[in-house]
Design an enzyme around this catalytic site. Structure first.
Site, short mmCIF file in Angstrom:
data_model
loop_
_atom_site.label_atom_id
_atom_site.label_comp_id
_atom_site.label_asym_id
_atom_site.label_seq_id
_atom_site.Cartn_x
_atom_site.Cartn_y
_atom_site.Cartn_z
N ILE A 141 -18.06 -3.13 -2.97
CA ILE A 141 -18.07 -4.64 -2.73
C ILE A 141 -19.48 -4.97 -2.01
O ILE A 141 -19.89 -5.98 -2.04
CB ILE A 141 -16.74 -4.98 -2.14
CG1 ILE A 141 -15.57 -4.92 -2.90
CG2 ILE A 141 -16.92 -6.69 -1.74
CD1 ILE A 141 -14.14 -5.08 -2.10
N PHE A 192 -19.92 -0.83 7.60
CA PHE A 192 -19.23 0.19 8.51
C PHE A 192 -18.92 1.38 7.76
O PHE A 192 -18.70 1.36 6.72
CB PHE A 192 -17.87 -0.48 8.90
CG PHE A 192 -17.94 -1.56 9.91
CD1 PHE A 192 -18.36 -2.78 9.64
CD2 PHE A 192 -17.15 -1.23 11.21
CE1 PHE A 192 -18.54 -3.83 10.78
CE2 PHE A 192 -17.50 -2.23 12.21
CZ PHE A 192 -18.06 -3.33 11.88
N LYS A 233 8.31 3.18 -13.30
CA LYS A 233 8.25 4.40 -12.44
C LYS A 233 8.14 5.80 -13.26
O LYS A 233 8.78 5.78 -14.23
CB LYS A 233 9.45 4.36 -11.42
CG LYS A 233 9.44 5.41 -10.28
CD LYS A 233 10.92 5.40 -9.84
CE LYS A 233 10.65 6.70 -8.84
NZ LYS A 233 12.12 7.13 -8.31
N ASN A 288 -5.13 4.43 2.28
CA ASN A 288 -5.88 5.33 3.23
C ASN A 288 -5.19 4.85 4.81
O ASN A 288 -4.48 3.67 4.68
CB ASN A 288 -7.26 5.20 3.27
CG ASN A 288 -7.83 3.74 3.63
OD1 ASN A 288 -7.51 3.06 4.60
ND2 ASN A 288 -8.31 3.61 2.67
N LYS A 298 -26.48 5.60 4.47
CA LYS A 298 -25.70 4.23 3.70
C LYS A 298 -26.44 2.91 3.98
O LYS A 298 -26.40 2.12 3.00
CB LYS A 298 -24.30 4.41 4.31
CG LYS A 298 -23.26 4.72 3.24
CD LYS A 298 -21.75 5.09 3.89
CE LYS A 298 -21.20 6.32 3.50
NZ LYS A 298 -20.04 6.28 4.04
#
Ligand code: CTP
Length: 403
Positions: free
Chosen positions: A308, A324, A287, A208, A338
């Site tokens: 985690i 966060f 690949k 990301n 959350k």
């Protein structure tokens, strides 16, 4: 009273004439000040004036044998709790950014372990020049604290950014810094940051666009506030200031192992990393070839990674844990949910759909939700957000009922 040892480096700018006033204000606060004057600075303020107001010998020449005998330049660096450079000219900032040691002040800058603070002062065009901006970004990345410059009328007749912050405001900002410095003294802080990379095959991965900046800023702020800091980084290019232990990882699984290896010794855990929620269920050892596929579409089977943060809050003996949340919609609602679901002590929520405060931006704006209340931090640099979040967490951890 903090009674700090302050080395005051004075560069060659017109605002050097304000440094006797700055010294007087610092001395009135109980600090000891040794002025270090550059040759250019000596064109704007005399060493006699500086000696009189500081009540200390002014240092100017790296080759002054007598001065070096009483306190050598390395000892000068050791003596300092803070190296404050005001005014910091474009030339001084450039020399500091590239690590020169071509005069006494530049040499002490390299030799000292003290917190370095600069108050830039220069013509607005010089301040806005891409080279100066590059150098100041480098200093910030090196952990230097930058005060100002202010916007306004300039000695050269221009109007714009580049005025040195007034001495009274410099002294106030130093005071805030000293007050913060000890808030995490003796504590161990663990921070994760950056994205993770989950390999599909040897040349492709899922990841990301997290830059790692906000977590790095949290690590720097915790370090500045006296903590021993370990930063576990997913792949990111940003350098880590000295004094912070850095552990580099690639995948969510490696990040989990690195966190679990440190968590028992940690007092506070900031989980800032944008950890991949999924990884390819099978990783091809070679690949993947397009021509070997039988169809013009392809399905990638994904499996969940371990959470985690949730593993940490499930531990019997857990540190104070701050999550966060980067959300694009129903930002506050999802963030608050959350906090409950992951059983956190606090969560820092930001809206990544807004590009001016998103993943790759220099700025951020967040809402901090704790078990005892919420507060907003409006748009400001990621460093300023980090300082405020860390200061608030330090306070909440000690006195939760007063927030
Ligand atoms: N986190 C983590 N491990 C994961 C995923 C997330 O430790 N595998 C942590 C992040 O570091 C962050 C918090 O969990 O502090 C929230 O992450 P986020 O991705 O927003 O939450 P998710 O649990 O993935 O929830 P959702 O997908 O519903 O947004």
């Amino acid at each position: 009273m903090h009674n700090k040892h302050i080395l005051l480096g004075i560069g060659g700018g017109i605002s050097a004439y304000k440094t006797p006033d700055l010294i007087r204000k610092l001395v009135d606060k109980g600090h000891q000040v040794i002025p270090v004057l550059t040759d250019a600075g000596s064109k704007f303020v005399t060493s006699q004036t500086l000696a009189a107001v500081s009540n200390n010998r002014v240092r100017q020449d790296l080759w002054d044998e007598e001065a070096e005998r009483s306190m050598g330049h390395i000892e000068l660096g050791r003596w300092a709790d803070v190296l404050l450079i005001a005014p910091a000219t474009a030339d001084l900032i450039a020399r500091m950014a590239s690590g020169h040691a071509n005069d006494l002040l530049a040499t002490v800058h390299l030799a000292t372990q003290a917190q370095v603070v600069v108050a830039p002062a220069m013509n607005q065009a010089m301040w806005l020049h891409v080279a100066t901006q590059r150098n100041i970004s480098q200093l910030k990345a090196d952990g230097v604290h930058v005060i100002g410059p202010e916007h306004g009328d300039q000695a050269c007749g221009d109007v714009g950014p580049g005025r040195m912050t007034e001495p009274s405001s410099i002294v106030e900002q130093l005071d805030d810094m000293f007050a913060e410095e000890s808030s995490l003294a003796g504590l161990k802080v663990l921070v994760t940051t950056g994205p993770t990379r989950e390999a599909i095959d040897p040349v492709r991965y899922i990841s990301n666009s997290s830059s790692g900046r906000q977590g790095l800023a949290i690590a720097k702020a915790a370090h500045r506030q006296g903590a021993t800091v370990t930063l576990i980084c997913g792949p990111m290019d940003l350098p880590t200031p000295s004094g912070i232990e850095r552990v580099n990882v690639q995948t969510a699984a490696e990040m989990k192992d690195a966190v679990m290896a440190k968590i028992a010794q940690s007092d506070i855990f900031f989980s800032v990393a944008a950890v991949s929620d999924y990884r390819p269920a099978v990783q091809s050892p070679t690949k993947i070839k397009k021509h070997a596929q039988n169809s013009d579409s392809m399905t990638l089977q994904l499996e969940q990674t371990d959470d985690i943060l949730q593993m940490v809050t499930s531990l019997e003996s857990r540190p104070f844990t701050v999550g966060f949340a980067a959300e694009t919609n129903n930002v506050l609602e999802f963030g608050r949910e959350k906090l409950q679901r992951k059983n956190l002590d606090a969560i820092v929520i930001n809206d990544v759909s807004n590009e001016s405060i998103g993943f790759e931006s220099e700025n951020n704006a967040v809402t901090v939700v704790t078990r005892h209340g919420e507060f907003n931090l409006p748009m400001q640099s990621k460093d300023d957000i980090a300082r405020r979040v860390v200061a608030a967490i330090a306070a909440i951890r000690l006195e939760p009922l007063h927030v």
